[in-house]
Design a protein around this motif. Structure first.
Motif, PDB file in Angstrom:
ATOM      1  N   LEU A  74     -20.308  -0.971   0.510  1.00 20.81           N
ATOM      2  CA  LEU A  74     -20.584  -0.349   1.801  1.00 20.81           C
ATOM      3  C   LEU A  74     -20.536   1.176   1.705  1.00 20.81           C
ATOM      4  N   PHE A  75     -19.591   1.638   0.922  1.00 20.83           N
ATOM      5  CA  PHE A  75     -19.421   3.087   0.754  1.00 20.83           C
ATOM      6  C   PHE A  75     -20.737   3.724   0.270  1.00 20.83           C
ATOM      7  N   ASN A 115     -10.855   4.362  11.676  1.00 24.69           N
ATOM      8  CA  ASN A 115     -12.203   3.947  12.067  1.00 24.69           C
ATOM      9  C   ASN A 115     -12.120   3.143  13.372  1.00 24.69           C
ATOM     10  N   SER A 155      -6.859  -4.315   2.060  1.00 22.81           N
ATOM     11  CA  SER A 155      -8.139  -3.634   1.821  1.00 22.81           C
ATOM     12  C   SER A 155      -8.872  -3.306   3.130  1.00 22.81           C
ATOM     13  N   PHE A 167      -8.662   0.624  10.200  1.00 22.35           N
ATOM     14  CA  PHE A 167      -9.168   0.570  11.577  1.00 22.35           C
ATOM     15  C   PHE A 167      -8.130   0.943  12.639  1.00 22.35           C
ATOM     16  N   GLY A 216     -22.857   0.808  10.076  1.00 21.64           N
ATOM     17  CA  GLY A 216     -21.850  -0.238  10.251  1.00 21.64           C
ATOM     18  C   GLY A 216     -22.422  -1.624  10.069  1.00 21.64           C
ATOM     19  N   ALA A 247     -23.544   3.382   2.811  1.00 20.23           N
ATOM     20  CA  ALA A 247     -23.326   4.258   3.973  1.00 20.23           C
ATOM     21  C   ALA A 247     -23.854   5.654   3.680  1.00 20.23           C
ATOM     22  N   THR A 278       0.851  -1.193   0.000  1.00 22.73           N
ATOM     23  CA  THR A 278       0.000   0.000   0.000  1.00 22.73           C
ATOM     24  C   THR A 278       0.884   1.238   0.000  1.00 22.73           C
ATOM     25  N   ARG A 298      -7.929   7.925  -0.571  1.00 21.87           N
ATOM     26  CA  ARG A 298      -9.165   7.119  -0.544  1.00 21.87           C
ATOM     27  C   ARG A 298      -9.942   7.227   0.755  1.00 21.87           C
ATOM     28  N   GLY A 327     -15.996  -3.296   0.586  1.00 19.25           N
ATOM     29  CA  GLY A 327     -15.868  -1.859   0.844  1.00 19.25           C
ATOM     30  C   GLY A 327     -16.627  -0.949  -0.098  1.00 19.25           C
ATOM     31  N   ARG A 328     -16.538  -1.270  -1.413  1.00 20.59           N
ATOM     32  CA  ARG A 328     -17.143  -0.353  -2.381  1.00 20.59           C
ATOM     33  C   ARG A 328     -18.660  -0.286  -2.203  1.00 20.59           C
ATOM     34  N   HIS A 334     -20.004   9.165  12.309  1.00 15.64           N
ATOM     35  CA  HIS A 334     -19.068   8.057  12.502  1.00 15.64           C
ATOM     36  C   HIS A 334     -17.884   8.262  11.561  1.00 15.64           C
ATOM     37  N   ARG A 372     -14.265  10.635   2.683  1.00 11.06           N
ATOM     38  CA  ARG A 372     -15.070  10.795   1.459  1.00 11.06           C
ATOM     39  C   ARG A 372     -16.542  10.486   1.728  1.00 11.06           C
ATOM     40  N   ILE A 373     -16.807   9.551   2.647  1.00 16.19           N
ATOM     41  CA  ILE A 373     -18.201   9.271   3.030  1.00 16.19           C
ATOM     42  C   ILE A 373     -18.773  10.511   3.723  1.00 16.19           C
TER      43      ILE A 373
HETATM   44  N1  ACO Z   1      -3.534   0.103  -0.881  1.00 13.56           N
HETATM   45  C1  ACO Z   1      -3.412   0.101  -2.223  1.00 13.56           C
HETATM   46  N2  ACO Z   1      -4.360  -0.401  -3.027  1.00 13.56           N
HETATM   47  C2  ACO Z   1      -5.437  -0.926  -2.458  1.00 13.56           C
HETATM   48  C3  ACO Z   1      -5.612  -0.958  -1.064  1.00 13.56           C
HETATM   49  C4  ACO Z   1      -4.598  -0.428  -0.270  1.00 13.56           C
HETATM   50  N3  ACO Z   1      -4.668  -0.381   1.068  1.00 13.56           N
HETATM   51  N4  ACO Z   1      -6.809  -1.535  -0.783  1.00 13.56           N
HETATM   52  C5  ACO Z   1      -7.377  -1.844  -1.961  1.00 13.56           C
HETATM   53  N5  ACO Z   1      -6.551  -1.484  -2.975  1.00 13.56           N
HETATM   54  C6  ACO Z   1      -6.761  -1.615  -4.419  1.00 13.56           C
HETATM   55  C7  ACO Z   1      -7.772  -2.676  -4.752  1.00 13.56           C
HETATM   56  O1  ACO Z   1      -7.154  -3.954  -4.820  1.00 13.56           O
HETATM   57  C8  ACO Z   1      -8.254  -2.203  -6.103  1.00 13.56           C
HETATM   58  O2  ACO Z   1      -7.316  -2.576  -7.082  1.00 13.56           O
HETATM   59  P1  ACO Z   1      -7.796  -3.067  -8.544  1.00 13.56           P
HETATM   60  O3  ACO Z   1      -8.535  -1.881  -9.109  1.00 13.56           O
HETATM   61  O4  ACO Z   1      -6.511  -3.393  -9.216  1.00 13.56           O
HETATM   62  O5  ACO Z   1      -8.691  -4.229  -8.286  1.00 13.56           O
HETATM   63  C9  ACO Z   1      -8.205  -0.682  -5.995  1.00 13.56           C
HETATM   64  O6  ACO Z   1      -7.332  -0.398  -4.894  1.00 13.56           O
HETATM   65  C10 ACO Z   1      -9.559  -0.047  -5.741  1.00 13.56           C
HETATM   66  O7  ACO Z   1     -10.202  -0.736  -4.695  1.00 13.56           O
HETATM   67  P2  ACO Z   1     -11.628  -0.349  -4.191  1.00 13.56           P
HETATM   68  O8  ACO Z   1     -12.011  -1.271  -3.083  1.00 13.56           O
HETATM   69  O9  ACO Z   1     -12.556  -0.226  -5.343  1.00 13.56           O
HETATM   70  O10 ACO Z   1     -11.339   1.127  -3.636  1.00 13.56           O
HETATM   71  P3  ACO Z   1     -12.325   2.192  -3.108  1.00 13.56           P
HETATM   72  O11 ACO Z   1     -12.107   3.467  -3.795  1.00 13.56           O
HETATM   73  O12 ACO Z   1     -13.740   1.687  -3.018  1.00 13.56           O
HETATM   74  O13 ACO Z   1     -11.814   2.414  -1.614  1.00 13.56           O
HETATM   75  C11 ACO Z   1     -12.381   1.761   0.613  1.00 13.56           C
HETATM   76  C12 ACO Z   1     -11.801   1.323  -0.717  1.00 13.56           C
HETATM   77  C13 ACO Z   1     -11.470   2.823   1.210  1.00 13.56           C
HETATM   78  C14 ACO Z   1     -12.413   0.555   1.525  1.00 13.56           C
HETATM   79  C15 ACO Z   1     -13.787   2.360   0.433  1.00 13.56           C
HETATM   80  O14 ACO Z   1     -14.559   1.516  -0.393  1.00 13.56           O
HETATM   81  C16 ACO Z   1     -14.506   2.550   1.739  1.00 13.56           C
HETATM   82  O15 ACO Z   1     -14.107   3.326   2.564  1.00 13.56           O
HETATM   83  N6  ACO Z   1     -15.642   1.859   1.938  1.00 13.56           N
HETATM   84  C17 ACO Z   1     -16.369   1.929   3.163  1.00 13.56           C
HETATM   85  C18 ACO Z   1     -15.796   0.888   4.054  1.00 13.56           C
HETATM   86  C19 ACO Z   1     -15.895   1.220   5.507  1.00 13.56           C
HETATM   87  O16 ACO Z   1     -15.796   2.344   5.904  1.00 13.56           O
HETATM   88  N7  ACO Z   1     -16.046   0.175   6.323  1.00 13.56           N
HETATM   89  C20 ACO Z   1     -16.027   0.315   7.724  1.00 13.56           C
HETATM   90  C21 ACO Z   1     -17.287  -0.050   8.408  1.00 13.56           C
HETATM   91  S1  ACO Z   1     -18.708   0.475   7.635  1.00 13.56           S
HETATM   92  C22 ACO Z   1     -18.743   2.058   7.909  1.00 13.56           C
HETATM   93  O17 ACO Z   1     -18.161   2.445   8.859  1.00 13.56           O
HETATM   94  C23 ACO Z   1     -19.468   2.895   7.030  1.00 13.56           C
END
Ligand code: ACO
Length: 308
Positions: free
Chosen positions: A203-204, A265, A151, A156, A296, A207, A28, A36, A200-201, A235, A240-241
């Motif tokens: 959920l975003f 988080n 991912s 967290f 969540g 949310a 990463t 992100r 994640g995607r 929360h 971005r959320i």
């Molecule tokens: N570092 C580098 N690359 C990464 C990482 C990382 N840490 N994690 C994922 N990637 C890559 C993926 O493999 C993917 O690569 P690919 O395109 O070659 O397949 C690319 O980055 C994009 O991945 P996405 O999952 O589509 O990225 P996204 O822009 O959706 O961001 C994230 C991911 C940050 C998890 C976002 O979706 C998010 O925040 N979702 C909400 C999740 C959350 O907050 N959960 C907690 C509980 S629920 C809540 O509190 C709301």
């Protein structure tokens, strides 16, 4: 009946894990994580237990409220990382604090845990079972994060927040809406003794949409305009959320409190930590109209509008 958040406290562990530290563990980059999610670093409880963190946050909240532990009628402890399977973390905390005269139990509602807990505290007070409820949100998520999974492991952190909820004072819970959808349980879960799994995607998007809906509901229930809201404490899952939600609600980001860059988080702990920090920084003041919202695992979500 008035319900006042009379005292606020929080505790975060001393050990900082930065994005640059994570670059050495998984594939990463600081740039990816920052753009992100808005997270720059998080705290990890290396030498502290969940109860150690909860105790420190609770003592700060009790001191702030000037309430003796013996006058606490109930402890409600929101967590998805309990210290033991049983007894409840709330009972372990009760022992530490010497809250001899009350009852104590845990609730599991993931990132919505604090808002669900506030709903429970309100019910206990309105129903006459308690006058003073110590509401705690605390998590040791580092124990259930898969440190090989880029991912999730970047998102967290650990920490604890606590609020003394009281029947006395000038505060009010103006409106609240709590929701859950068990059908969507597998978007975010951890099996017993297992790691966090997340889509994640999906959920975003959920949310932003779900939190917007419940926020609109509480605002319209009270008949307020968005301009009447002094501070939003969402929360802390992803900046971005928070930005997308603020835009949909028509609330400027200056009114949205965020400390996600420092702590990531922290699930049930995120709102009470943010609230206590905002209070100490002077961003949250008595008399303010404050909107809190969370989403969540469960899925669970909700919004609560208070007069602080
Ligand atoms: N570092 C580098 N690359 C990464 C990482 C990382 N840490 N994690 C994922 N990637 C890559 C993926 O493999 C993917 O690569 P690919 O395109 O070659 O397949 C690319 O980055 C994009 O991945 P996405 O999952 O589509 O990225 P996204 O822009 O959706 O961001 C994230 C991911 C940050 C998890 C976002 O979706 C998010 O925040 N979702 C909400 C999740 C959350 O907050 N959960 C907690 C509980 S629920 C809540 O509190 C709301």
């Amino acid at each position: 009946m008035g319900i006042t958040l009379q005292g606020l406290g929080y505790y975060v562990p001393q050990d900082v894990l930065s994005n640059f530290d994570l670059e050495k563990i998984v594939d990463t980059s600081d740039e990816w994580i920052t753009t992100r999610t808005g997270i720059k670093e998080r705290r990890i409880a290396k030498n502290e237990t969940l109860i150690d963190m909860a105790e420190k946050a609770s003592k700060m909240a009790l001191e702030d409220a000037k309430v003796d532990p013996k006058d606490v009628d109930a402890i409600v402890f929101a967590t998805i990382t309990p210290h033991f399977s049983f007894p409840a973390s709330a009972c372990l905390l009760q022992d530490r604090l010497g809250c001899k005269n009350g009852f104590a139990f845990d609730i599991s509602a993931a990132c919505s845990g604090f808002l669900y807990g506030l709903e429970v505290a309100k019910g206990l007070i309105v129903g006459g079972s308690a006058k003073k409820v110590l509401l705690v949100g605390a998590e040791k998520l580092s124990e259930i994060v898969n440190w090989q999974d880029r991912s999730t492991c970047v998102l967290f952190g650990d920490g604890a927040g606590a609020v003394l909820v009281s029947s006395e004072g000038e505060g009010e819970i103006l409106a609240s809406v709590m929701r859950s959808d068990g059908e969507a349980w597998n978007i975010l879960y951890a099996e017993k003794c297992g790691y966090i799994n997340m889509r994640g995607r999906e959920l975003f998007k959920l949310a932003v949409r779900s939190m917007e809906e419940v926020c609109q509901q509480v605002i319209s229930t009270v008949g307020l305009k968005v301009e009447d809201i002094d501070l939003v404490i969402p929360h802390q899952a992803n900046i971005r959320i928070m930005e997308a939600l603020a835009e949909k609600l028509g609330i400027p980001m200056q009114k949205v409190y965020s400390n996600i860059h420092k702590y990531g988080n922290t699930s049930a702990a995120s709102i009470p930590i943010a609230m206590a920090e905002a209070y100490r920084e002077g961003r949250l003041k008595r008399g303010y109209t404050v909107l809190m919202t969370a989403m969540g695992a469960g899925l669970t979500w909700g919004a609560t509008l208070i007069r602080f």
